[in-house]
Design an enzyme around this catalytic site. Structure first.
Site, PDB file in Angstrom:
ATOM      1  N   LYS A 198       0.860  -1.189   0.000  1.00 22.86           N
ATOM      2  CA  LYS A 198       0.000   0.000   0.000  1.00 22.86           C
ATOM      3  C   LYS A 198       0.895   1.238   0.000  1.00 22.86           C
ATOM      4  CE  LYS A 198      -1.837   2.938   2.740  1.00 22.86           C
ATOM      5  NZ  LYS A 198      -1.771   4.137   1.868  1.00 22.86           N
ATOM      6  N   GLY A 251       6.655   4.901   8.383  1.00 19.07           N
ATOM      7  CA  GLY A 251       5.796   6.078   8.477  1.00 19.07           C
ATOM      8  C   GLY A 251       5.946   6.712   9.848  1.00 19.07           C
ATOM      9  N   SER A 252       4.928   7.445  10.254  1.00 17.61           N
ATOM     10  CA  SER A 252       5.043   8.217  11.491  1.00 17.61           C
ATOM     11  C   SER A 252       4.905   7.333  12.726  1.00 17.61           C
ATOM     12  CB  SER A 252       3.962   9.299  11.506  1.00 17.61           C
ATOM     13  OG  SER A 252       2.694   8.684  11.464  1.00 17.61           O
ATOM     14  N   THR A 253       5.421   7.819  13.826  1.00 21.33           N
ATOM     15  CA  THR A 253       5.334   7.084  15.085  1.00 21.33           C
ATOM     16  C   THR A 253       3.876   6.952  15.535  1.00 21.33           C
ATOM     17  OG1 THR A 253       7.550   7.716  15.732  1.00 21.33           O
ATOM     18  CG2 THR A 253       6.031   7.203  17.526  1.00 21.33           C
ATOM     19  N   GLY A 256       2.376   4.207  13.644  1.00 21.64           N
ATOM     20  CA  GLY A 256       3.013   2.969  14.108  1.00 21.64           C
ATOM     21  C   GLY A 256       2.350   2.445  15.377  1.00 21.64           C
ATOM     22  N   CYS A 309      13.335  10.924   7.214  1.00 23.07           N
ATOM     23  CA  CYS A 309      13.212  10.393   8.586  1.00 23.07           C
ATOM     24  C   CYS A 309      14.488  10.631   9.378  1.00 23.07           C
ATOM     25  CB  CYS A 309      12.870   8.909   8.546  1.00 23.07           C
ATOM     26  SG  CYS A 309      14.042   7.951   7.576  1.00 23.07           S
TER      27      CYS A 309
HETATM   28  P1  NAD Z   1       2.138   8.372   7.890  1.00 21.23           P
HETATM   29  O1  NAD Z   1       2.363   7.591   9.123  1.00 21.23           O
HETATM   30  O2  NAD Z   1       1.113   9.422   7.890  1.00 21.23           O
HETATM   31  O3  NAD Z   1       1.746   7.388   6.681  1.00 21.23           O
HETATM   32  C1  NAD Z   1       2.553   6.298   6.305  1.00 21.23           C
HETATM   33  C2  NAD Z   1       1.696   5.273   5.603  1.00 21.23           C
HETATM   34  O4  NAD Z   1       0.749   4.760   6.550  1.00 21.23           O
HETATM   35  C3  NAD Z   1       0.870   5.828   4.440  1.00 21.23           C
HETATM   36  O5  NAD Z   1       0.830   4.868   3.399  1.00 21.23           O
HETATM   37  C4  NAD Z   1      -0.496   6.020   5.061  1.00 21.23           C
HETATM   38  O6  NAD Z   1      -1.564   5.955   4.130  1.00 21.23           O
HETATM   39  C5  NAD Z   1      -0.556   4.834   6.019  1.00 21.23           C
HETATM   40  N1  NAD Z   1      -1.502   5.000   7.129  1.00 21.23           N
HETATM   41  C6  NAD Z   1      -1.889   6.148   7.738  1.00 21.23           C
HETATM   42  N2  NAD Z   1      -2.798   5.879   8.699  1.00 21.23           N
HETATM   43  C7  NAD Z   1      -2.987   4.539   8.712  1.00 21.23           C
HETATM   44  C8  NAD Z   1      -3.784   3.652   9.467  1.00 21.23           C
HETATM   45  N3  NAD Z   1      -4.611   4.083  10.434  1.00 21.23           N
HETATM   46  N4  NAD Z   1      -3.732   2.319   9.200  1.00 21.23           N
HETATM   47  C9  NAD Z   1      -2.889   1.849   8.249  1.00 21.23           C
HETATM   48  N5  NAD Z   1      -2.133   2.647   7.475  1.00 21.23           N
HETATM   49  C10 NAD Z   1      -2.147   3.969   7.717  1.00 21.23           C
HETATM   50  O7  NAD Z   1       3.571   8.930   7.459  1.00 21.23           O
HETATM   51  P2  NAD Z   1       3.929   9.815   6.198  1.00 21.23           P
HETATM   52  O8  NAD Z   1       3.439  11.204   6.426  1.00 21.23           O
HETATM   53  O9  NAD Z   1       3.527   9.103   4.950  1.00 21.23           O
HETATM   54  O10 NAD Z   1       5.530   9.773   6.255  1.00 21.23           O
HETATM   55  C11 NAD Z   1       6.272  10.568   7.104  1.00 21.23           C
HETATM   56  C12 NAD Z   1       6.720   9.780   8.322  1.00 21.23           C
HETATM   57  O11 NAD Z   1       7.428   8.618   7.913  1.00 21.23           O
HETATM   58  C13 NAD Z   1       7.698  10.565   9.176  1.00 21.23           C
HETATM   59  O12 NAD Z   1       7.366  10.399  10.538  1.00 21.23           O
HETATM   60  C14 NAD Z   1       9.037   9.908   8.869  1.00 21.23           C
HETATM   61  O13 NAD Z   1      10.006  10.046   9.872  1.00 21.23           O
HETATM   62  C15 NAD Z   1       8.635   8.496   8.658  1.00 21.23           C
HETATM   63  N6  NAD Z   1       9.643   7.758   7.892  1.00 21.23           N
HETATM   64  C16 NAD Z   1      10.411   6.847   8.560  1.00 21.23           C
HETATM   65  C17 NAD Z   1      11.420   6.150   7.877  1.00 21.23           C
HETATM   66  C18 NAD Z   1      12.287   5.139   8.590  1.00 21.23           C
HETATM   67  O14 NAD Z   1      12.949   4.354   7.916  1.00 21.23           O
HETATM   68  N7  NAD Z   1      12.318   5.119   9.906  1.00 21.23           N
HETATM   69  C19 NAD Z   1      11.614   6.386   6.514  1.00 21.23           C
HETATM   70  C20 NAD Z   1      10.804   7.319   5.864  1.00 21.23           C
HETATM   71  C21 NAD Z   1       9.807   8.003   6.568  1.00 21.23           C
END
Ligand code: NAD
Length: 506
Positions: A198, A251-253, A256, A309
């Site tokens: 996704k 993605g975001s904490t 997560g 990130c």
């Molecule tokens: P996000 O958490 O908003 O979204 C990430 C993904 O999760 C997207 O595909 C989104 O549609 C999905 N998502 C959102 N809500 C969900 C839910 N309730 N259930 C299932 N899926 C859901 O993050 P973002 O804005 O896309 O990315 C930025 C974040 O990603 C920042 O916090 C960044 O630090 C982090 N990031 C971490 C790394 C790493 O390797 N640690 C790498 C890149 C980005």
């Protein structure tokens, strides 16, 4: 394999972009069981170029119904064994073919990420090299991983076998769309799993192109599927699915944490999290070439518009050199103004969308309100009269209580702190809920070893920022997550150990 010529100038990239988006050029449907289909609901969402405001396409908006269908095809493919039981050396050949196809379509894939999320084309090309290298590395690893024979008496043969997990769902963000995808998908496929991807709703286009290339490379039906759509619909459905064995998330904490709940509420699926960061970059007064260090410190935060990130968003400078060093960082920052993402000379592009643009500007306002000293940037800007751009912004005099010193901004905003002693530097560095990356600049090897060991961080960069290649695991500690992408360690995450105890004496 014929390779279309790589555009070189801004005008050539603009022409290639116009050709790519003209007519029916972009694939916008979901890829389920080897075919491109509309979402079951027929719903779509807009994909917009943040550098121009132009709508690029309307993309299938999948939801729980599509997730259920994809999971059942993924399971059937896994049980069928065409991929899961294929000899690793044969899986390797297919994945290497996919890497070759990605190489042949490198300009197109890079362009899709640049148009979709606003990053500079030079950066997207770098991402493609990383994504291709990841597929090649994981493909090459898979037929070199051995199981074990445990040390037993001769009346027993005890084997430890490595087996794929089953159905893996990968949920990825938008900041490095195809590279983050590769870090998840390549090892999961190499290990023999069926994978459902996704992509972020903010950057779905390159993932859909990858699906077509995967089919061309010969991945069997149902082994790799792509469901574009929103997190709260299709993402949530995958996370709650009883048919998904493993969820690999970047993605975001905040999201997560939500996914951990979903895993607990459903089938205790294995969950790997790569989350946010607020990474400290420590500069000690003994550095030899402060101009070079200042340039790297600026790149550490302003690369990819700060939407990284591991952005070095907290710069910790020894007070003895602080004033002079900040002047150098500000000079470097001012030379990194955002430009047209299609211009190969641009170092920074546009913020991904209006929400992110607004959020970053709000943090800048809070920084000023909380008393930090603005040294560069601070106002939104435009390129050629349009777009969602923010210039490199530097704050000095930041303290850990300030929002800009504590929270992940995910934009081009640098928070500078001062310190007097090594002890204070380590305390400030570790004073964060995150632990993704840390940098350390010094000529003193004793100090380097002491401080490196004390930094609570998944990776430490010594006299560089963001160095590394496919051989190095990538991931965080604390609330930055628990998974490890890249290297052969990621293959271990996507496989399970099976213990076989065979009695030989009868
Ligand atoms: P996000 O958490 O908003 O979204 C990430 C993904 O999760 C997207 O595909 C989104 O549609 C999905 N998502 C959102 N809500 C969900 C839910 N309730 N259930 C299932 N899926 C859901 O993050 P973002 O804005 O896309 O990315 C930025 C974040 O990603 C920042 O916090 C960044 O630090 C982090 N990031 C971490 C790394 C790493 O390797 N640690 C790498 C890149 C980005």
């Amino acid at each position: 394999m014929s390779r279309p010529e790589m555009p070189r100038t801004r005008a050539e990239w603009q022409q290639r972009a116009a050709d790519l988006t003209a007519g029916e050029g972009l694939e916008t449907r979901a890829f389920i069981n080897d075919v491109f289909v509309d979402a079951a609901s027929g719903e779509t969402f807009e994909s917009t170029n943040p550098a121009t405001g132009e709508v690029l396409a309307r993309v299938a908006s999948c939801d729980g119904a599509d997730a259920d269908v994809a999971v059942s095809h993924a399971r059937a493919a896994f049980d069928g064994g065409d991929w899961s039981r294929l000899a690793p050396g044969k899986r390797k050949k297919v994945l290497l073919r996919l890497a070759d196809l990605m190489e042949a379509h490198k300009a197109e894939l890079a362009l899709l990420d640049t148009l979709d999320m606003g990053k500079p084309i030079s950066s997207s090309l770098g991402d493609m090299s990383g994504a291709i290298a990841c597929f090649r590395y994981q493909a090459e690893c898979i037929d070199k991983l051995y199981g074990e024979v445990a040390p037993t008496g001769e009346e027993t043969l005890a084997l430890v076998l490595r087996e794929p997990l089953g159905v893996v769902a990968s949920i990825v963000p938008w900041n490095f769309p195809l590279m983050m995808t590769a870090w998840k998908v390549a090892p999961a496929l190499a290990a023999g799993n069926s994978v459902i991807l996704k992509p972020s709703e903010k950057s779905p286009l390159s993932a859909l192109r990858l699906a077509a290339l995967a089919k061309e490379a010969g991945l069997p039906r149902g082994v790799f599927q792509v469901l574009p759509g929103f997190g709260h619909t299709v993402g949530k459905a995958l996370a709650l699915s009883m048919g998904v064995d493993c969820l690999a998330f970047t993605g975001s904490t905040g999201v997560g944490k939500q996914l951990m709940q979903y895993a607990g509420e459903s089938n205790l699926k294995r969950l790997y999290l790569e989350c946010g960061g607020k990474s400290p970059n420590l500069v000690f007064a003994d550095c030899k070439d402060l101009d070079r260090v200042a340039r790297h410190a600026a790149e550490a935060i302003f690369h990819n518009q700060g939407e990284v990130c591991i952005a070095g968003s907290r710069l910790l400078v020894e007070n003895a050199i602080r004033e002079a060093f900040i002047d150098k960082v500000v000079a470097a920052a001012e030379s990194m103004q955002p430009g047209d993402p299609l211009d190969p000379e641009s170092f920074m592009g546009a913020m991904v969308d209006e929400t992110q643009h607004r959020r970053v500007l709000e943090f800048i306002r809070r920084g000023q309100d909380e008393g930090a000293r603005l040294r560069a940037g601070g106002e939104a800007t435009v390129v050629d009269g349009k777009g969602l751009f923010i210039p490199p912004t530097v704050f000095d005099g930041v303290t850990p209580e300030m929002a800009i010193g504590r929270e992940e901004i995910f934009g081009p905003v640098l928070a500078v702190f001062g310190f007097d002693t090594e002890e204070e530097a380590v305390r400030l560095a570790n004073d964060s809920v995150y632990g993704l990356a840390a940098g350390l600049w010094s000529q003193d090897i004793d100090r380097i070893m002491r401080v490196t060991r004390r930094l609570a961080s998944g990776q430490v960069f010594v006299n560089n920022w963001a160095g590394g290649d496919q051989t190095m695991p990538f991931g965080g500690v604390k609330q930055s997550g628990n998974g490890r992408d890249k290297s052969h360690h990621s293959l271990e995450e996507y496989s399970d150990l099976k213990s076989v105890w065979m009695s030989l004496a009868t």
